[in-house]
Design an enzyme around this catalytic site. Structure first.
Site, PDB file in Angstrom:
ATOM      1  N   ASP A 105     -20.287  50.150  -1.657  1.00 16.58           N
ATOM      2  CA  ASP A 105     -19.266  51.146  -1.321  1.00 16.58           C
ATOM      3  C   ASP A 105     -17.990  50.397  -0.932  1.00 16.58           C
ATOM      4  OD1 ASP A 105     -17.923  53.522  -0.501  1.00 16.58           O
ATOM      5  OD2 ASP A 105     -19.819  54.421   0.066  1.00 16.58           O
TER       6      ASP A 105
ATOM      7  N   GLU B 114     -14.394  57.737   5.391  1.00 18.23           N
ATOM      8  CA  GLU B 114     -14.051  56.695   4.410  1.00 18.23           C
ATOM      9  C   GLU B 114     -12.702  56.055   4.740  1.00 18.23           C
ATOM     10  OE1 GLU B 114     -14.749  54.797   2.093  1.00 18.23           O
ATOM     11  OE2 GLU B 114     -16.426  55.537   0.905  1.00 18.23           O
TER      12      GLU B 114
ATOM     13  N   ASN C 152     -14.923  51.764  -6.254  1.00 17.33           N
ATOM     14  CA  ASN C 152     -15.097  51.404  -4.844  1.00 17.33           C
ATOM     15  C   ASN C 152     -14.770  49.932  -4.628  1.00 17.33           C
ATOM     16  OD1 ASN C 152     -15.889  53.202  -2.690  1.00 17.33           O
ATOM     17  ND2 ASN C 152     -17.660  53.771  -3.940  1.00 17.33           N
TER      18      ASN C 152
ATOM     19  N   ASN D 180     -10.975  58.330  -5.063  1.00 13.84           N
ATOM     20  CA  ASN D 180     -11.958  57.758  -4.154  1.00 13.84           C
ATOM     21  C   ASN D 180     -11.323  56.558  -3.453  1.00 13.84           C
ATOM     22  OD1 ASN D 180     -14.566  57.905  -3.021  1.00 13.84           O
ATOM     23  ND2 ASN D 180     -15.300  56.256  -4.321  1.00 13.84           N
TER      24      ASN D 180
END
Length: 315
Positions: free
Chosen positions: A206, A16, A157, A101
Site C-alpha cells: 500500500d 490514507e 500505490n 488513490n
C-alpha cells in the site's frame, strides 16, 4: 511490537495519504471512503475535519492552510481557513469507473496521482482501461492538465522518491509488486521501470515513504505490518502494527523521527468493527531512521494561472 501508540481514534473507513506540514507542525491525512480531509496536531491531540463532496484519493500541501485535493471529480485547491474550493483540472479518467488513490510531490514540487478501479455502477463491465491493465500514474502539469507518467497499473500505490530524487518508487497492489524507475528531476519523467520488491503479505503493498537512509518503508495492507526494504530491494525488517489494515506511513515531528501510520476499517464487516477498535486509527511510533523533508506543490496553481493570464494580457 515497536511501542506503537494510538494518537487518534478516528474510526476511519479508509484512512490514507498522511503528509507532515513542517510549517504547521501538524499532520494532514484523508479518509477516502468517508470523504474528508483531516489535520492532526500531535501537540494537543486535536484532529480537525473537513468533509468533501466526493471520494478523496490524495492531496498535496501548497502553503499554510492550503492544499490541492485529488477528488474523484477532479483536482481542486482548498483553503481550510475559508472553506473555499477552487477548481484546477478535471480527472484524467472516467470518474464513473475510476477514482484517485495514492499520490504525492517530487522534490521539485510536481504533483503525481494514481488511480484505482471502483465502478459506481457495479452492473457495468469492470473495464480496467484501454489495454486491460489499468491506468497510468498521472503528473499534474498545471495549465496543460495531466500528463502520463508511468505504464498502467491496476491499483496505484507506494509512490515515493529516493533521497537524491533520481529514483521513483511506485507499486501496484493488485500485482503485489513495487517498481523502481530512473527519474529525471529536470523533466519529471520516469524510465526503465523494473521490479524492486514483491510483497506477498496480505493484499500487497500500500502507501509508502523513503527515509533519509534511502530505505523504502511500505504498509502491507491486510497483513498488520510495515515492511522496510534497503535500496537494493532486500527486506530489512518487519514492523508489527496493532491494526491489520494499515495503509501508509509518513515521517513527521520536530526532527522527522516519528512515524505516523494511517489505517482502514472498511474491509471489516460493520457488525465486527466494535470488537476491532484499532482498525481505522492513526498511529505513531519511533521511526527506524529520520525521514526526508516533505515537499509542497510548486508553484501554487492558482497564483501561476493568474500570472499566466496576466502575461497574456500584457502580450
Amino acid at each position: 511490537m515497536r511501542n506503537v501508540e494510538v494518537v487518534c481514534r478516528a474510526s476511519a473507513l479508509n484512512g490514507e495519504g498522511p503528509v507532515w506540514s513542517e510549517a504547521e507542525q501538524r499532520l494532514y491525512w484523508v479518509d477516502i471512503r468517508a470523504p474528508a480531509l483531516h489535520r492532526f496536531d500531535p501537540a494537543t491531540g486535536r484532529n480537525e475535519t473537513w468533509g468533501m463532496p466526493a471520494w478523496i484519493g490524495c492531496f498535496a500541501l501548497i502553503e499554510t492552510d492550503v492544499v490541492a485535493l485529488a477528488l474523484r471529480t477532479g483536482l481542486f485547491r482548498f483553503d481550510t481557513r475559508s472553506g473555499t474550493m477552487t477548481f484546477l483540472a478535471p480527472a484524467p479518467f472516467d470518474p464513473r469507473r475510476f477514482t484517485f488513490n495514492d499520490g504525492g510531490c517530487d522534490r521539485s514540487g510536481r504533483f503525481f496521482a494514481g488511480t484505482m478501479l471502483d465502478p459506481i455502477d457495479p452492473l457495468e463491465p469492470a473495464d480496467l482501461g484501454t489495454d486491460g491493465n489499468g491506468t497510468p500514474l498521472w503528473r499534474y502539469d498545471g495549465a496543460a492538465g495531466w500528463g502520463c507518467a508511468s505504464p498502467p497499473v491496476q491499483t496505484s500505490n507506494g509512490l515515493a522518491w529516493s533521497p537524491d530524487g533520481r529514483t521513483m518508487y511506485h507499486s501496484d497492489t493488485a500485482q503485489k509488486t513495487v517498481f523502481r524507475s530512473d527519474y529525471d528531476t529536470a523533466t519529471g519523467t520516469a524510465e526503465n521501470r523494473r521490479v524492486f520488491a514483491r510483497v506477498e503479505e496480505g493484499m500487497g503493498p500500500d502507501g509508502a515513504a523513503v527515509d533519509a537512509d534511502g530505505f523504502y518503508l511500505c504498509a502491507a495492507f491486510g497483513a498488520g505490518c510495515l515492511l522496510r526494504f534497503d535500496p537494493d530491494g532486500k527486506l530489512e525488517r518487519r514492523i508489527a502494527m496493532p491494526a491489520r489494515f494499515v495503509t501508509m506511513p509518513a515521517f513527521g515531528g520536530v526532527d522527522l523521527s516519528t512515524l505516523f501510520v494511517t489505517s482502514a476499517s472498511f474491509p471489516v464487516p460493520e457488525k465486527d468493527r466494535v470488537s476491532r477498535p484499532m482498525e481505522g486509527c492513526l498511529f505513531a511510533l519511533e521511526a527506524p531512521a529520520r525521514g526526508l523533508t516533505p515537499h509542497v506543490l510548486t508553484p501554487d496553481p492558482v497564483a501561476a494561472d493568474k500570472e499566466h493570464r496576466s502575461d497574456k494580457a500584457i502580450a
